[in-house]
Write an enzyme that holds these catalytic residues in place. Structure first.
Site, short mmCIF file in Angstrom:
data_model
loop_
_atom_site.label_atom_id
_atom_site.label_comp_id
_atom_site.label_asym_id
_atom_site.label_seq_id
_atom_site.Cartn_x
_atom_site.Cartn_y
_atom_site.Cartn_z
CG PHE A 141 -42.35 -22.87 38.12
CD1 PHE A 141 -41.28 -23.72 38.81
CD2 PHE A 141 -42.43 -21.47 38.08
CE1 PHE A 141 -40.04 -22.97 39.22
CE2 PHE A 141 -41.20 -20.89 38.78
CZ PHE A 141 -40.27 -21.62 39.38
CG ASP A 142 -46.30 -19.26 37.47
OD1 ASP A 142 -45.87 -20.24 36.74
OD2 ASP A 142 -46.37 -18.05 37.06
CB THR A 143 -50.02 -23.20 41.26
OG1 THR A 143 -50.82 -22.38 40.35
CG2 THR A 143 -51.03 -23.43 42.65
CE1 TYR A 175 -44.11 -16.08 33.76
CE2 TYR A 175 -43.83 -16.09 36.22
CZ TYR A 175 -44.56 -16.28 34.95
OH TYR A 175 -45.97 -17.27 35.05
#
Length: 423
Positions: free
Chosen positions: A191-193, A99
């Site tokens: 979300f990424d972390t 993404y």
């Protein structure tokens, strides 16, 4: 060139999550599509993930899907970048899922090195990093300060090793995503972390790519509210790791790599790592023991102070070695481990108490001689404690064939597939 065999015909799915981006969406997707056509040698898809836009973003996305081959549009009724990524990645048939943010702050030249390590099967996740050596970044001091502070908090609170948690430029192998995504709860910017922390804790290999990154001056991210939400996420994930609610052991077994051969003949795999961690825990435990011994000696006497100080530090030492030295997480078996740790404590009490008893036959109690005796005896007790903890208390799951001290990075994984160029 030889890669792993995949049953899917789509190698890369690049998701562009958007919310009210009618102005920037078309230039971004056209530039990304042209770059992939020109440089990417495998089949690809660009998925526009429109999450609850209220402007003309949905119409622009549908128009791009009709105009450009390999571009699709997905519309979600609820807002949230994490929600959009999780929904699209979970349904994708591609071998590698990526993404990027719609503002294209990251130079697209980094896309090839980002995906190469995943296509080859060398890595499980790949992240663009604005803080890694070799990155070139143009952004204001406020965002620079916030970013560095956030990553320092992650290192301190969750013991992370990756350098940049929230650069909007990431990729993951689909088989790894299928294991991790069900356990990622955040639907927004955290979300990424959360995904990275779970992956790292489970032993996944994370590849970092230094990027050229230019800040988008028109960014509509609310730094304060995002920072508060991220800190809450850090606390939630930290609790999940400590309590065992997040099944890191299960994920480790699914994602880990095969054990390394010992570096020296006769040295079991993992022994050196365990010795280093055990020594670090031991230094802290010894300092705490000596402090308690000195504080309690006046009221309880040398033998009483030795007993209480050893008992208190033994409980803490067992818990710390359980988690950090031998990689045992969650509450399962904790009671048994503490009981067996107390047995080890009892055996460790023998040399320290014996040393004091012998010493007091020749010298009066108190003074530096007591400290010297207990320190020397503790060294012997420490060696005994390590051997018993490794070979008895934390001997890997009884009934399994996993060697003692095996961690996430030591366990088997499935071989990565071989790709044939389809373009």
């Amino acid at each position: 060139m030889t890669f792993a065999t995949l049953t899917t015909t789509t190698v890369l799915d690049v998701v562009v999550p958007v919310h009210n981006e009618e102005r920037d969406l078309a230039p971004c997707v056209r530039e990304l599509h042209a770059d992939l056509v020109r440089t990417f040698p495998y089949s690809f898809r660009i998925t526009i993930a429109d999450n609850a836009s209220t402007d003309g973003t949905a119409d622009v996305a549908d128009g791009l899907a009709r105009e450009l081959p390999g571009v699709t549009a997905v519309h979600l009724a609820e807002k949230g970048r994490g929600r959009a990524l999780k929904a699209v990645w979970s349904a994708s048939d591609a071998a590698v899922l990526a993404y990027m943010d719609v503002d294209l702050s990251t130079d697209l030249a980094a896309l090839a090195p980002l995906t190469a390590s995943l296509i080859s099967g060398h890595s499980d996740l790949a992240i663009g990093s604005r803080l890694a050596r070799g990155a070139r970044v143009v952004r204001g001091p406020k965002r620079e300060f916030v970013s560095r502070c956030y990553n320092l908090i992650l290192r301190g609170a969750l013991a992370t090793r990756f350098t940049d948690a929230q650069c909007g430029f990431k990729a993951i192998r689909a088989d790894v995503a299928r294991r991790l995504l069900p356990h990622v709860e955040d639907t927004g910017w955290f979300f990424d972390t959360e995904l990275l922390v779970l992956a790292e804790q489970a032993g996944a290999r994370i590849h970092e790519v230094p990027v050229d990154w230019v800040d988008d001056p028109d960014s509509r991210v609310d730094i304060v509210s995002t920072a508060i939400a991220d800190l809450r996420g850090v606390a939630r994930v930290g609790r999940g790791l400590v309590t065992g609610r997040i099944p890191i052991g299960e994920l480790s077994a699914q994602l880990g790599r095969r054990p390394l051969e010992p570096h020296a003949p006769g040295v079991p795999a993992g022994l050196v790592r365990q010795l280093v961690r055990f020594a670090a825990v031991g230094v802290v435990s010894t300092l705490a023991y000596l402090l308690l011994f000195v504080l309690l000696r006046g009221g309880l006497g040398a033998q009483g102070a030795n007993l209480v100080a050893l008992l208190v530090t033994a409980v803490a030492n067992t818990a710390a070695n359980r988690r950090f030295t031998f990689g045992v997480r969650g509450g399962r078996g904790a009671g048994r481990h503490q009981f067996e740790g107390l047995v080890v404590f009892g055996l460790g009490l023998v040399p320290t108490s014996g040393a004091l008893a012998v010493l007091h036959r020749f010298t009066p109690p108190g003074g530096a001689a007591d400290l010297a005796a207990v320190v020397g005896a503790n060294l012997l007790a420490t060696v005994l404690r390590f051997l018993l903890l490794r070979n008895w208390v934390f001997r890997a799951h009884r009934g399994s064939d996993t060697p003692a001290g095996t961690t996430a990075a030591d366990r088997p994984t499935t071989a990565a597939p071989t790709l044939e160029s389809t373009r």
